[in-house]
Design a protein around this motif. Structure first.
Motif, PDB file in Angstrom:
ATOM      1  N   ALA A 285       0.831  -1.211   0.000  1.00 61.73           N
ATOM      2  CA  ALA A 285       0.000   0.000   0.000  1.00 61.73           C
ATOM      3  C   ALA A 285       0.862   1.256   0.000  1.00 61.73           C
ATOM      4  O   ALA A 285       0.595   2.213  -0.746  1.00 61.73           O
ATOM      5  N   ILE A 286       1.902   1.272   0.809  1.00 62.35           N
ATOM      6  CA  ILE A 286       2.792   2.434   0.859  1.00 62.35           C
ATOM      7  C   ILE A 286       3.522   2.609  -0.465  1.00 62.35           C
ATOM      8  O   ILE A 286       3.615   3.719  -1.010  1.00 62.35           O
ATOM      9  N   SER A 287       4.036   1.518  -1.014  1.00 59.32           N
ATOM     10  CA  SER A 287       4.766   1.584  -2.276  1.00 59.32           C
ATOM     11  C   SER A 287       3.876   2.056  -3.417  1.00 59.32           C
ATOM     12  O   SER A 287       4.265   2.927  -4.202  1.00 59.32           O
TER      13      SER A 287
ATOM     14  N   TRP B  86       6.008 -12.853   1.812  1.00 62.59           N
ATOM     15  CA  TRP B  86       5.390 -11.536   1.927  1.00 62.59           C
ATOM     16  C   TRP B  86       5.565 -10.703   0.666  1.00 62.59           C
ATOM     17  O   TRP B  86       4.688  -9.881   0.328  1.00 62.59           O
ATOM     18  N   ALA B  87       6.679 -10.891  -0.043  1.00 65.29           N
ATOM     19  CA  ALA B  87       6.957 -10.060  -1.209  1.00 65.29           C
ATOM     20  C   ALA B  87       5.913 -10.255  -2.304  1.00 65.29           C
ATOM     21  O   ALA B  87       5.521  -9.295  -2.985  1.00 65.29           O
ATOM     22  N   ASP B  88       5.462 -11.484  -2.480  1.00 60.22           N
ATOM     23  CA  ASP B  88       4.461 -11.758  -3.506  1.00 60.22           C
ATOM     24  C   ASP B  88       3.161 -11.025  -3.195  1.00 60.22           C
ATOM     25  O   ASP B  88       2.522 -10.445  -4.084  1.00 60.22           O
TER      26      ASP B  88
ATOM     27  N   ILE C   2       0.972  -7.737  -5.259  1.00 56.75           N
ATOM     28  CA  ILE C   2      -0.460  -7.755  -5.579  1.00 56.75           C
ATOM     29  C   ILE C   2      -1.154  -6.540  -4.981  1.00 56.75           C
ATOM     30  O   ILE C   2      -1.979  -5.884  -5.640  1.00 56.75           O
ATOM     31  N   VAL C   3      -0.832  -6.218  -3.723  1.00 57.85           N
ATOM     32  CA  VAL C   3      -1.424  -5.047  -3.082  1.00 57.85           C
ATOM     33  C   VAL C   3      -0.983  -3.775  -3.790  1.00 57.85           C
ATOM     34  O   VAL C   3      -1.783  -2.842  -3.975  1.00 57.85           O
ATOM     35  N   ARG C   4       0.259  -3.711  -4.197  1.00 60.62           N
ATOM     36  CA  ARG C   4       0.756  -2.526  -4.918  1.00 60.62           C
ATOM     37  C   ARG C   4      -0.021  -2.316  -6.211  1.00 60.62           C
ATOM     38  O   ARG C   4      -0.402  -1.176  -6.534  1.00 60.62           O
ATOM     39  N   ALA C   5      -0.238  -3.387  -6.962  1.00 64.46           N
ATOM     40  CA  ALA C   5      -0.965  -3.257  -8.227  1.00 64.46           C
ATOM     41  C   ALA C   5      -2.385  -2.759  -7.994  1.00 64.46           C
ATOM     42  O   ALA C   5      -2.900  -1.907  -8.736  1.00 64.46           O
ATOM     43  N   GLU C   6      -3.044  -3.261  -6.953  1.00 62.93           N
ATOM     44  CA  GLU C   6      -4.401  -2.814  -6.649  1.00 62.93           C
ATOM     45  C   GLU C   6      -4.400  -1.374  -6.153  1.00 62.93           C
ATOM     46  O   GLU C   6      -5.307  -0.601  -6.451  1.00 62.93           O
TER      47      GLU C   6
ATOM     48  N   ARG D 102      -5.635   4.449  -6.412  1.00 63.35           N
ATOM     49  CA  ARG D 102      -5.219   5.814  -6.084  1.00 63.35           C
ATOM     50  C   ARG D 102      -5.650   6.832  -7.129  1.00 63.35           C
ATOM     51  O   ARG D 102      -5.625   8.035  -6.862  1.00 63.35           O
ATOM     52  N   GLU D 103      -6.025   6.361  -8.326  1.00 66.80           N
ATOM     53  CA  GLU D 103      -6.537   7.259  -9.360  1.00 66.80           C
ATOM     54  C   GLU D 103      -8.059   7.330  -9.364  1.00 66.80           C
ATOM     55  O   GLU D 103      -8.646   7.999 -10.225  1.00 66.80           O
ATOM     56  N   ALA D 104      -8.710   6.646  -8.429  1.00 65.86           N
ATOM     57  CA  ALA D 104     -10.172   6.654  -8.377  1.00 65.86           C
ATOM     58  C   ALA D 104     -10.689   8.024  -7.950  1.00 65.86           C
ATOM     59  O   ALA D 104      -9.982   8.821  -7.320  1.00 65.86           O
ATOM     60  N   GLN D 105     -11.940   8.279  -8.274  1.00 62.64           N
ATOM     61  CA  GLN D 105     -12.515   9.595  -8.021  1.00 62.64           C
ATOM     62  C   GLN D 105     -12.633   9.910  -6.531  1.00 62.64           C
ATOM     63  O   GLN D 105     -12.458  11.053  -6.116  1.00 62.64           O
TER      64      GLN D 105
END
Length: 230
Positions: free
Chosen positions: A47-49, A99-101, A105-109, A114-117
């Motif tokens: 999430a932070i990344s 944990w890295a995997d 996945i969380v980063r991609a989501e 983060r671009e949502a309205q």
């Protein structure tokens, strides 16, 4: 076998059905704990990344790539030599190598959200990054993580049982399905059910959890499609 011991006893005279049930509690409990720790770390890092991006994202993803390159079994063998086989070394090895995997996945989501309205609206209203991540971003990541949890925990159960069978995880006299299969190898010809029953339990539980995970994924996909259409 008798009414008192429906599945008989093991070579030490212990009731096998009782050990089978306790073994399920041990295996499932350890799998849930490891998966929870793994997903917590991956959730926070991803999430932070994904939200901050830029240099922070590059640095974090470099660390993630390094951990993803660790071979899980080889790392477990090394750790077992240093710490000795047991629940602690099993926990550390599986969390470190998994944990890295989840973070990717969380980063991609997160990059998508983060671009949502509603995120843009929160920024316009003056919400800080910490508030956006905690109050707006993370709640919307919970549902995908629940689906991911159910779809991966079956694999974690198999991994724990496999490492315990190889003598790298839980150790006797702990009641664990992998340990029980390993202890029963010498009696396969005279009492094959001692190996078959733990194997069937691993198969049944893993299959049931994967079916639940697939159903949750389908439900979430249909809900997302309806939201996009509307």
């Amino acid at each position: 076998m008798s009414m008192a011991h429906p599945l008989g006893t093991d070579n030490l005279g212990r009731d096998y059905l009782s050990r089978l049930l306790f073994g399920g509690r041990t295996t499932l409990g350890l799998a849930v704990v490891i998966m929870s720790a793994t997903m917590a770390i991956g959730f926070i890092v991803g999430a932070i990344s994904g939200y901050l991006g830029g240099v922070v994202d590059i640095l974090i993803q470099s660390v993630v790539a390094m951990f993803q390159g660790l071979p899980g079994l080889a790392f477990m063998l090394t750790l077992a030599g240093v710490l000795g086989p047991g629940a602690t070394s099993l926990f550390i090895a599986l969390v470190v190598t998994a944990w890295a995997d989840f973070s990717r996945i969380v980063r991609a989501e997160t990059l998508r959200l983060r671009e949502a309205q509603f995120i843009e609206a929160a920024r316009v209203l003056g919400a800080g990054q910490h508030r956006i991540i905690v109050q707006h971003l993370m709640p919307n990541l919970v549902t995908p993580l629940i689906v991911l949890f159910t779809s991966r925990i079956g694999r974690m159960i198999l991994t724990i049982a496999s490492l315990s069978f190889l003598g790298l995880g839980l150790q006797p006299p702990t009641a664990d399905w992998g340990v029980m299969i390993s202890d029963s190898r010498a009696f396969f010809r005279s009492a094959p059910h001692l190996m078959v029953m733990p194997g069937l339990c691993i198969f049944a539980v893993s299959l049931a959890i994967n079916i639940i995970g697939d159903d949750l994924r389908d439900r979430m996909d249909r809900r997302t499609d309806r939201w996009m259409v509307s």
